[in-house]
Design a protein around this motif. Sequence first.
Motif, mmCIF file in Angstrom:
data_model
loop_
_atom_site.group_PDB
_atom_site.id
_atom_site.type_symbol
_atom_site.label_atom_id
_atom_site.label_comp_id
_atom_site.label_asym_id
_atom_site.label_seq_id
_atom_site.Cartn_x
_atom_site.Cartn_y
_atom_site.Cartn_z
ATOM 1 N N ASP A 198 64.866 -50.107 -1.624
ATOM 2 C CA ASP A 198 65.809 -51.227 -1.686
ATOM 3 C C ASP A 198 64.997 -52.514 -1.604
ATOM 4 O O ASP A 198 64.431 -52.836 -0.570
ATOM 5 C CB ASP A 198 66.777 -51.108 -0.496
ATOM 6 C CG ASP A 198 67.796 -52.235 -0.448
ATOM 7 O OD1 ASP A 198 67.988 -52.911 -1.480
ATOM 8 O OD2 ASP A 198 68.404 -52.429 0.625
ATOM 9 N N PRO A 199 64.908 -53.282 -2.708
ATOM 10 C CA PRO A 199 63.995 -54.428 -2.724
ATOM 11 C C PRO A 199 64.338 -55.483 -1.673
ATOM 12 O O PRO A 199 65.500 -55.779 -1.432
ATOM 13 C CB PRO A 199 64.182 -55.016 -4.124
ATOM 14 C CG PRO A 199 64.746 -53.939 -4.951
ATOM 15 C CD PRO A 199 65.561 -53.080 -4.019
ATOM 16 N N MET B 150 64.287 -59.416 -0.885
ATOM 17 C CA MET B 150 64.341 -60.614 -1.729
ATOM 18 C C MET B 150 64.911 -61.777 -0.935
ATOM 19 O O MET B 150 65.808 -61.588 -0.117
ATOM 20 C CB MET B 150 65.218 -60.330 -2.952
ATOM 21 C CG MET B 150 65.273 -61.456 -3.953
ATOM 22 S SD MET B 150 66.130 -60.949 -5.475
ATOM 23 C CE MET B 150 64.832 -60.052 -6.316
ATOM 24 N N HIS C 241 68.674 -56.439 -8.974
ATOM 25 C CA HIS C 241 68.994 -56.631 -7.553
ATOM 26 C C HIS C 241 69.535 -58.048 -7.334
ATOM 27 O O HIS C 241 70.555 -58.242 -6.664
ATOM 28 C CB HIS C 241 67.746 -56.402 -6.702
ATOM 29 C CG HIS C 241 67.976 -56.564 -5.225
ATOM 30 N ND1 HIS C 241 68.344 -55.523 -4.411
ATOM 31 C CD2 HIS C 241 67.921 -57.656 -4.422
ATOM 32 C CE1 HIS C 241 68.502 -55.959 -3.163
ATOM 33 N NE2 HIS C 241 68.236 -57.249 -3.144
ATOM 34 N N ALA C 242 68.857 -59.038 -7.910
ATOM 35 C CA ALA C 242 69.272 -60.438 -7.732
ATOM 36 C C ALA C 242 70.648 -60.689 -8.326
ATOM 37 O O ALA C 242 71.422 -61.501 -7.817
ATOM 38 C CB ALA C 242 68.244 -61.367 -8.381
ATOM 39 N N ARG D 170 73.226 -58.633 -8.657
ATOM 40 C CA ARG D 170 74.310 -57.714 -8.276
ATOM 41 C C ARG D 170 75.645 -58.436 -8.059
ATOM 42 O O ARG D 170 76.690 -57.951 -8.489
ATOM 43 C CB ARG D 170 73.934 -56.956 -6.992
ATOM 44 C CG ARG D 170 74.996 -55.943 -6.609
ATOM 45 C CD ARG D 170 74.614 -55.147 -5.378
ATOM 46 N NE ARG D 170 75.709 -54.302 -4.943
ATOM 47 C CZ ARG D 170 75.867 -53.844 -3.708
ATOM 48 N NH1 ARG D 170 74.958 -54.114 -2.789
ATOM 49 N NH2 ARG D 170 76.898 -53.109 -3.385
ATOM 50 N N THR D 171 75.611 -59.592 -7.405
ATOM 51 C CA THR D 171 76.870 -60.285 -7.093
ATOM 52 C C THR D 171 76.914 -61.714 -7.623
ATOM 53 O O THR D 171 77.829 -62.465 -7.292
ATOM 54 C CB THR D 171 77.119 -60.318 -5.559
ATOM 55 O OG1 THR D 171 76.088 -61.096 -4.945
ATOM 56 C CG2 THR D 171 77.129 -58.916 -4.965
#
Lengths: 318, 318
Positions: free
Chosen positions: A94-95, A97, A230-231, A233-234
Amino acid sequence: MRLATLSNGRPDGALVAVDADRKTMWPAGPETFQALLDGAPTGKPDATGPFDVTRCMAPLPRAWQFLDGSAYVNHVELVRRARGAEMPERFWTDPLMYQGCSDPFLGPADPIVSAPDWGTDFEAEVAVVVADVDRGASVDDAREAIRFVMLLNDTSLRGLIPDELAKGFGFVQSKPPSALAPLALSLDELDGWDGDRLHARMCVDLNGVPFGRTDAGQDMTFGFPELIAHAARTRPLRAGTVIGSGTVSNKRDGGPGAPVAQGGAGYSCIAEQRMIETIETGHAVTPFLRPGDHVEIWMEDAEGRDLFGRISQRVEAA
Amino acid sequence: MRLATLSNGRPDGALVAVDADRKTMWPAGPETFQALLDGAPTGKPDATGPFDVTRCMAPLPRAWQFLDGSAYVNHVELVRRARGAEMPERFWTDPLMYQGCSDPFLGPADPIVSAPDWGTDFEAEVAVVVADVDRGASVDDAREAIRFVMLLNDTSLRGLIPDELAKGFGFVQSKPPSALAPLALSLDELDGWDGDRLHARMCVDLNGVPFGRTDAGQDMTFGFPELIAHAARTRPLRAGTVIGSGTVSNKRDGGPGAPVAQGGAGYSCIAEQRMIETIETGHAVTPFLRPGDHVEIWMEDAEGRDLFGRISQRVEAA
């Protein structure tokens, strides 16, 4: 495409395209890198002039968003050990960040201004610039959105980090503005780009002495498409968003690397070398940066050719 | 000055000035709010037309930097208790702050798009826009740099926060884009501005029912100048940087407030009301936001006049 931004007194500077031998340049079309990323048409090399790297600002002097990963998990493990913090197992899947300062990005020769007790360190990183990325984008969509690659020094204030992270909201004061090397390269200019990672040598000299000669394509646990997804996602990421790799860090024989002076690949930040010293001798020897110190960071392709130009920063007392 | 930004298909929209009765508008001079903040001259009301709030984007549709404080420490204490985390004593003297998404800021009527298991919550906040602030600026210098005040909904994904904060790098996925009310007001338009805080009522309705009627000038442990100086300790803040207050939250008789339905001032986020329910009955009753829910946020001055226009967002399933 090989882009640089010349200083013109305005916050976003003037965008130019540079030829392969870095002798000539021409107006890139749009006035700024952000305007190009927003879709303005590019120029043609019909009005070339001499390229003078000393006139360069950061290729992207400010960005709407800078999301910095920590993709070389070896670095995370070492730096945590250095400050006595454990690393959870999930960091391998799980990165990590955080959102960093994207206004300004310092130019390649701008000084690092810091106070002596801030524990100032460099972190040599690869960074990519993306086109628009939708919220919830897949890793494959994220891969397609990568447009340019840059070289970044994410200056870190190790003396401020433990106290700030203990508050639980991440970095603000302990991550001052980062610097960028003069050139941003499109993917077609990078033989070492495999779609996810840049295979090239990350070179760091500290006060003229080799400090790091690591391989940015090795030990990068998460590729850029995974970091971007990942960045996103939302939130959507819009054209011009910068995604950082985190400090490049190589293992050796499954363990932490060795200093360049001992025949190893060295490190891309001082904190890692200090950790190795602590493991080997019980205490760290290499000091963090002090006024007058000189950091140089550049990347070389497989043939030893320089890719992005050189970050060359001196430390000044705040 | 009372500014709004009309949608024109471009990321930064078209800036207009609006008169006090919000019936007429005129071109504000520079094309965008950022251009005005960067020093472009302002326009005059010589070409007025009708003002239609439904055409508004966020007054500042994207910013180079959004640093969000948590100045109402009462909120921090309650939300931490709600997730079983302790609050260190230093939070009363050392501001909490993270860097949030500033591209985009959603418009006042844009939907909140989220998945049911994200635990979606609103957070009603005051935000200021600053002129250039030097690195290391004093609290007094910071006070002089405040230019405009805005009203912000910092949507928070409570279901994602514990896991993300446990990684130690702060918020990325758990803080999607925030929304802004239609109008940005210069300080001379705000009788309730005392240089540090905005004395005005923060009003929140959830599905048409009063949820919060708090006083933004009360219980704000850190004023905006202190938040700005905290943000600028190791980085400059350039014109257009947005500083958020964190969720407005009032105490009652030294303890946590009471819901509006019980005669209290209520809350500016669901998490606080859930915490009070847990204290009183052993479990939270009010659910987080679900698709179809409707959140309205506005602020009123001492005479009950609306200040910034209304944030009115519906929740949609991601």
